[in-house]
Design a protein around this motif. Structure first.
Motif, PDB file in Angstrom:
ATOM      1  N   LEU A 283       0.829  -1.206   0.000  1.00  0.00           N
ATOM      2  CA  LEU A 283       0.000   0.000   0.000  1.00  0.00           C
ATOM      3  C   LEU A 283       0.863   1.256   0.000  1.00  0.00           C
ATOM      4  O   LEU A 283       1.914   1.313   0.632  1.00  0.00           O
ATOM      5  N   THR A 284       0.410   2.270  -0.715  1.00  0.00           N
ATOM      6  CA  THR A 284       1.069   3.570  -0.718  1.00  0.00           C
ATOM      7  C   THR A 284       0.266   4.549   0.138  1.00  0.00           C
ATOM      8  O   THR A 284      -0.804   4.205   0.662  1.00  0.00           O
ATOM      9  N   ILE A 285       0.776   5.765   0.258  1.00  0.00           N
ATOM     10  CA  ILE A 285       0.076   6.783   1.045  1.00  0.00           C
ATOM     11  C   ILE A 285      -1.328   7.034   0.492  1.00  0.00           C
ATOM     12  O   ILE A 285      -2.281   7.247   1.254  1.00  0.00           O
ATOM     13  N   GLU A 286      -1.465   6.986  -0.826  1.00  0.00           N
ATOM     14  CA  GLU A 286      -2.775   7.218  -1.451  1.00  0.00           C
ATOM     15  C   GLU A 286      -3.778   6.131  -1.095  1.00  0.00           C
ATOM     16  O   GLU A 286      -4.986   6.328  -1.221  1.00  0.00           O
ATOM     17  N   ASP A 287      -3.307   4.969  -0.645  1.00  0.00           N
ATOM     18  CA  ASP A 287      -4.196   3.856  -0.301  1.00  0.00           C
ATOM     19  C   ASP A 287      -4.614   3.858   1.170  1.00  0.00           C
ATOM     20  O   ASP A 287      -5.419   3.018   1.582  1.00  0.00           O
ATOM     21  N   ALA A 288      -4.069   4.760   1.959  1.00  0.00           N
ATOM     22  CA  ALA A 288      -4.370   4.778   3.393  1.00  0.00           C
ATOM     23  C   ALA A 288      -5.859   4.994   3.625  1.00  0.00           C
ATOM     24  O   ALA A 288      -6.511   5.783   2.936  1.00  0.00           O
ATOM     25  N   ALA A 289      -6.417   4.279   4.614  1.00  0.00           N
ATOM     26  CA  ALA A 289      -7.854   4.362   4.880  1.00  0.00           C
ATOM     27  C   ALA A 289      -8.131   3.979   6.326  1.00  0.00           C
ATOM     28  O   ALA A 289      -7.376   3.232   6.956  1.00  0.00           O
ATOM     29  N   GLN A 290      -9.238   4.508   6.843  1.00  0.00           N
ATOM     30  CA  GLN A 290      -9.714   4.151   8.178  1.00  0.00           C
ATOM     31  C   GLN A 290     -10.652   2.959   8.052  1.00  0.00           C
ATOM     32  O   GLN A 290     -11.643   3.011   7.322  1.00  0.00           O
ATOM     33  N   THR A 291     -10.348   1.867   8.744  1.00  0.00           N
ATOM     34  CA  THR A 291     -11.159   0.649   8.609  1.00  0.00           C
ATOM     35  C   THR A 291     -11.906   0.283   9.887  1.00  0.00           C
ATOM     36  O   THR A 291     -12.655  -0.689   9.887  1.00  0.00           O
ATOM     37  N   PHE A 292     -11.717   1.034  10.951  1.00  0.00           N
ATOM     38  CA  PHE A 292     -12.374   0.727  12.230  1.00  0.00           C
ATOM     39  C   PHE A 292     -13.202   1.939  12.637  1.00  0.00           C
ATOM     40  O   PHE A 292     -12.772   2.783  13.426  1.00  0.00           O
ATOM     41  N   LEU A 293     -14.405   2.039  12.075  1.00  0.00           N
ATOM     42  CA  LEU A 293     -15.233   3.231  12.277  1.00  0.00           C
ATOM     43  C   LEU A 293     -15.679   3.375  13.733  1.00  0.00           C
ATOM     44  O   LEU A 293     -15.782   4.497  14.245  1.00  0.00           O
ATOM     45  N   LEU A 294     -15.961   2.267  14.409  1.00  0.00           N
ATOM     46  CA  LEU A 294     -16.373   2.348  15.807  1.00  0.00           C
ATOM     47  C   LEU A 294     -15.265   2.965  16.654  1.00  0.00           C
ATOM     48  O   LEU A 294     -15.516   3.842  17.496  1.00  0.00           O
ATOM     49  N   GLY A 295     -14.040   2.520  16.434  1.00  0.00           N
ATOM     50  CA  GLY A 295     -12.921   3.087  17.170  1.00  0.00           C
ATOM     51  C   GLY A 295     -12.718   4.549  16.847  1.00  0.00           C
ATOM     52  O   GLY A 295     -12.377   5.360  17.717  1.00  0.00           O
ATOM     53  N   ASP A 296     -12.930   4.924  15.585  1.00  0.00           N
ATOM     54  CA  ASP A 296     -12.781   6.315  15.175  1.00  0.00           C
ATOM     55  C   ASP A 296     -13.831   7.194  15.847  1.00  0.00           C
ATOM     56  O   ASP A 296     -13.531   8.310  16.300  1.00  0.00           O
ATOM     57  N   ILE A 297     -15.065   6.689  15.945  1.00  0.00           N
ATOM     58  CA  ILE A 297     -16.139   7.442  16.605  1.00  0.00           C
ATOM     59  C   ILE A 297     -15.852   7.579  18.096  1.00  0.00           C
ATOM     60  O   ILE A 297     -16.001   8.668  18.676  1.00  0.00           O
ATOM     61  N   CYS A 298     -15.411   6.491  18.714  1.00  0.00           N
ATOM     62  CA  CYS A 298     -15.108   6.542  20.155  1.00  0.00           C
ATOM     63  C   CYS A 298     -13.951   7.508  20.424  1.00  0.00           C
ATOM     64  O   CYS A 298     -13.969   8.235  21.431  1.00  0.00           O
ATOM     65  N   SER A 299     -12.978   7.523  19.550  1.00  0.00           N
ATOM     66  CA  SER A 299     -11.875   8.469  19.715  1.00  0.00           C
ATOM     67  C   SER A 299     -12.362   9.903  19.580  1.00  0.00           C
ATOM     68  O   SER A 299     -11.896  10.805  20.283  1.00  0.00           O
ATOM     69  N   GLY A 300     -13.336  10.105  18.692  1.00  0.00           N
ATOM     70  CA  GLY A 300     -13.852  11.446  18.468  1.00  0.00           C
ATOM     71  C   GLY A 300     -14.623  12.007  19.649  1.00  0.00           C
ATOM     72  O   GLY A 300     -14.583  13.223  19.892  1.00  0.00           O
ATOM     73  N   VAL A 301     -15.315  11.153  20.391  1.00  0.00           N
ATOM     74  CA  VAL A 301     -16.101  11.631  21.536  1.00  0.00           C
ATOM     75  C   VAL A 301     -15.301  11.579  22.830  1.00  0.00           C
ATOM     76  O   VAL A 301     -15.828  11.916  23.888  1.00  0.00           O
ATOM     77  N   HIS A 302     -14.041  11.155  22.745  1.00  0.00           N
ATOM     78  CA  HIS A 302     -13.233  11.031  23.964  1.00  0.00           C
ATOM     79  C   HIS A 302     -13.099  12.365  24.690  1.00  0.00           C
ATOM     80  O   HIS A 302     -13.108  12.419  25.921  1.00  0.00           O
ATOM     81  N   GLY A 303     -12.994  13.446  23.938  1.00  0.00           N
ATOM     82  CA  GLY A 303     -12.833  14.757  24.559  1.00  0.00           C
ATOM     83  C   GLY A 303     -14.056  15.233  25.310  1.00  0.00           C
ATOM     84  O   GLY A 303     -13.972  16.206  26.074  1.00  0.00           O
ATOM     85  N   ARG A 304     -15.187  14.582  25.121  1.00  0.00           N
ATOM     86  CA  ARG A 304     -16.431  14.984  25.790  1.00  0.00           C
ATOM     87  C   ARG A 304     -16.675  14.203  27.074  1.00  0.00           C
ATOM     88  O   ARG A 304     -17.690  14.423  27.738  1.00  0.00           O
ATOM     89  N   LEU A 305     -15.768  13.293  27.411  1.00  0.00           N
ATOM     90  CA  LEU A 305     -15.922  12.555  28.654  1.00  0.00           C
ATOM     91  C   LEU A 305     -15.686  13.481  29.843  1.00  0.00           C
ATOM     92  O   LEU A 305     -14.798  14.334  29.824  1.00  0.00           O
ATOM     93  N   TRP A 306     -16.469  13.276  30.913  1.00  0.00           N
ATOM     94  CA  TRP A 306     -16.311  14.114  32.104  1.00  0.00           C
ATOM     95  C   TRP A 306     -14.983  13.843  32.797  1.00  0.00           C
ATOM     96  O   TRP A 306     -14.296  14.754  33.247  1.00  0.00           O
ATOM     97  N   THR A 307     -14.651  12.582  32.894  1.00  0.00           N
ATOM     98  CA  THR A 307     -13.370  12.191  33.505  1.00  0.00           C
ATOM     99  C   THR A 307     -12.654  11.229  32.541  1.00  0.00           C
ATOM    100  O   THR A 307     -13.297  10.397  31.915  1.00  0.00           O
ATOM    101  N   ARG A 308     -11.351  11.354  32.449  1.00  0.00           N
ATOM    102  CA  ARG A 308     -10.610  10.490  31.552  1.00  0.00           C
ATOM    103  C   ARG A 308      -9.161  10.354  32.023  1.00  0.00           C
ATOM    104  O   ARG A 308      -8.617  11.280  32.635  1.00  0.00           O
ATOM    105  N   LEU A 309      -8.582   9.207  31.727  1.00  0.00           N
ATOM    106  CA  LEU A 309      -7.197   8.928  32.072  1.00  0.00           C
ATOM    107  C   LEU A 309      -6.247   9.233  30.929  1.00  0.00           C
ATOM    108  O   LEU A 309      -5.071   9.527  31.169  1.00  0.00           O
ATOM    109  N   PHE A 310      -6.746   9.144  29.701  1.00  0.00           N
ATOM    110  CA  PHE A 310      -5.867   9.205  28.534  1.00  0.00           C
ATOM    111  C   PHE A 310      -6.208  10.403  27.656  1.00  0.00           C
ATOM    112  O   PHE A 310      -7.277  11.016  27.803  1.00  0.00           O
ATOM    113  N   ASN A 311      -5.298  10.703  26.742  1.00  0.00           N
ATOM    114  CA  ASN A 311      -5.493  11.816  25.811  1.00  0.00           C
ATOM    115  C   ASN A 311      -6.373  11.441  24.629  1.00  0.00           C
ATOM    116  O   ASN A 311      -6.890  12.303  23.932  1.00  0.00           O
ATOM    117  N   SER A 312      -6.515  10.159  24.381  1.00  0.00           N
ATOM    118  CA  SER A 312      -7.357   9.726  23.260  1.00  0.00           C
ATOM    119  C   SER A 312      -7.916   8.333  23.563  1.00  0.00           C
ATOM    120  O   SER A 312      -7.441   7.648  24.449  1.00  0.00           O
TER     121      SER A 312
END
Length: 312
Positions: A283-312
């Motif tokens: 694969l080249t850079i042009e072929d890069a893709a996100q294949t785990f949408l659930l993980g991507d969504i969870c990472s996106g809402v991580h900043g809205r957690l009231w308490t958290r241990l990690f940055n992402s």
């Protein structure tokens, strides 16, 4: 249908002849195996401050949003899918940067003048910066993007402090005691695995501080891996291994699995890692893709957690 074989009991009759005394051994025919890379083991050591344990890659948000789906089996599925995604999102960039730094390393060794070496270094830093900007655009998840920048900054800082500064140490160690000089002559500086090309990390760090580059984690990781002498196959597989290890470390800190369960999952995850490594090899850079949408969504809402241990 295979039948189980009955183990034979130990008996002195099974020994055909007495062992050969050590004095009769021909030691000249014994070959010494090549020692594995010391720097590779050092890089794998969790004591090395790479800053890799600040991210959970969405696992913390997933555990809080879906508390009924956090069994060890669910954690293993999350790890496998995240490793799958890492192969398609990060490995194309890791490969591109590794090849770029490898090409520069060969060219740098052939150049004879300091002016030529400086020009070549400036050129490769510019090209690395362009690929880093492509990754910055590709990683449009704000939380993941910020976490990748922090991890990249951390691993560059580690590379400078732990490895690049060794060049200054060698240059300033000419006035040491006679005993240390004799010991250095016995060991020999040529036996060190750390080459002079590690010096490129300092100007790259300067670009980070001036915000001319984002310094994303896959970019910085591939740079340092090549500068430490890791081949491309090792670099790619190591990236997947550290991704899985970081996830399972997060799972332990979140009390989702225990240390022994985490190691069971880590052992079984190698099959997924090998499969993804082979699947994404071309694969080249042009072929890069996100294949785990659930993980991507969870990472996106991580900043809205009231308490958290990690940055992402």
């Amino acid at each position: 249908m295979s039948t189980a074989t009955t183990p034979t009991s130990f008996s002195l009759d099974n020994i055909a002849s007495p062992p050969t005394p050590l004095s009769h051994l021909n030691t000249t025919t014994v070959s010494t195996p090549t020692a594995p890379s010391w720097l590779l083991w050092q890089f794998l050591d969790s004591a090395l401050p790479t800053g890799g344990f600040i991210a959970s890659n969405g696992l913390e948000a997933f555990a809080k949003l879906h508390p009924d789906a956090t069994s060890p089996k669910d954690v293993e599925a999350y790890v496998n899918w995240s490793v799958h995604s890492c192969g398609y999102t990060n490995l194309p960039f890791v490969t591109a940067i590794w090849k770029l730094v490898d090409e520069w390393t060969l060219r740098d060794s052939q150049l004879k003048t300091e002016k030529g070496k400086a020009k070549a270094m400036k050129s490769v830093l510019h090209r690395i910066g362009n690929i880093d900007r492509e990754y910055d655009v590709f990683m449009n998840n704000a939380i993941q993007n910020a976490a990748s920048r922090k991890q990249g900054d951390g691993i560059v800082m580690m590379g400078v402090k732990c490895f690049a500064d060794q060049l200054n140490f060698k240059a300033s160690s000419r006035a040491r005691s006679t005993l240390l000089e004799e010991e250095e002559e016995e060991v020999g500086e040529e036996e060190s695995e750390l080459g002079p090309n590690i010096r490129i990390l300092k100007p790259f760090k300067a670009l980070l501080r001036s915000e001319e580059v984002a310094g994303h984690y896959p970019i910085a990781f591939a740079m340092i891996a090549r500068l430490l002498g890791f081949d491309l196959a090792t670099t790619r597989y190591l990236h997947l291994h550290l991704h899985a290890r970081t996830l399972l470390s997060s799972a332990i800190r979140l009390a989702l699995v225990g240390p022994f369960q985490a190691q069971h999952i880590m052992t079984r995850s190698q099959a997924k890692a090998r499969f993804i490594d082979a699947k994404t090899a071309d694969l080249t850079i042009e072929d890069a893709a996100q294949t785990f949408l659930l993980g991507d969504i969870c990472s996106g809402v991580h900043g809205r957690l009231w308490t958290r241990l990690f940055n992402s």
